[in-house]
Enzyme design. Structure first.
Site, PDB file in Angstrom:
ATOM      1  N   GLY A  50     -20.549 -14.404  61.988  1.00  0.00           N
ATOM      2  CA  GLY A  50     -19.330 -14.350  62.807  1.00  0.00           C
ATOM      3  C   GLY A  50     -19.328 -13.180  63.768  1.00  0.00           C
ATOM      4  N   CYS A  51     -19.802 -12.036  63.291  1.00  0.00           N
ATOM      5  CA  CYS A  51     -19.812 -10.839  64.126  1.00  0.00           C
ATOM      6  C   CYS A  51     -20.826 -10.964  65.265  1.00  0.00           C
ATOM      7  CB  CYS A  51     -20.103  -9.610  63.272  1.00  0.00           C
ATOM      8  SG  CYS A  51     -18.829  -9.339  62.007  1.00  0.00           S
ATOM      9  N   THR A  52     -21.944 -11.620  64.981  1.00  0.00           N
ATOM     10  CA  THR A  52     -22.945 -11.848  66.021  1.00  0.00           C
ATOM     11  C   THR A  52     -22.390 -12.801  67.078  1.00  0.00           C
ATOM     12  OG1 THR A  52     -24.731 -11.456  64.450  1.00  0.00           O
ATOM     13  CG2 THR A  52     -25.292 -12.665  66.465  1.00  0.00           C
TER      14      THR A  52
END
Length: 154
Positions: A44-46
């Site tokens: 998700g952060c990527t």
């Protein structure tokens, strides 16, 4: 929790190159997008970081700079940036002071376990240093384009 109209809490944090970035020095120059994310190099952060990177020129045209903050180290941020070619500045809040000030460090539950962690959140700060939008519990898919639309309305 911070609300629109609140003064953005000040911070001074190192970026991936270990250079200090101070909110106090940024206020008055451009609008700011400050997004808090849980962990470098996770799905998700990527996705979120890549989306902000893909739209960075449009944010710049809308007179806004983007900063991603997590509790990861400068070294971790540098590796994350280099692995994916990220152009947004990533700031290291290893002691969690900015996370606390922005109200994003909270108890979370996953797989039946409770633990403290960063609740994915985004703040749009105007040139006066006022929070114009405080968005908590963000879902990463499509978030950057939604934020861009809000920035364009400033």
């Amino acid at each position: 929790m911070l609300q629109p109209g609140d003064q953005a809490p000040l911070f001074s944090l190192p970026n991936a190159d270990m250079e200090r970035v101070s909110l106090e020095q940024l206020v008055g120059q451009r609008n700011l997008v400050i997004y808090f994310y849980p962990k470098d190099d996770t799905p998700g952060c990527t996705m979120e970081a890549l989306d902000f990177t893909d739209l960075q020129q449009e944010f710049e045209a809308a007179d806004a700079d983007i900063f991603g903050i997590s509790r990861d180290t400068c070294t971790s941020h540098g590796a994350f940036r280099d692995k994916y070619g990220l152009s947004v500045q990533l700031l290291a809040d290893t002691d969690g002071e900015a996370c606390e000030a922005y109200g994003v460090w909270r108890e979370k539950e996953a797989h039946g376990e409770k633990r403290m962690g960063i609740v994915r959140s985004t703040f749009i700060v105007d040139k006066l240093g006022l929070i114009r939008h405080a968005i908590y519990d963000v879902k990463p898919k499509g978030h950057a384009s939604q934020v861009l639309e809000l920035v364009r309305l400033l």
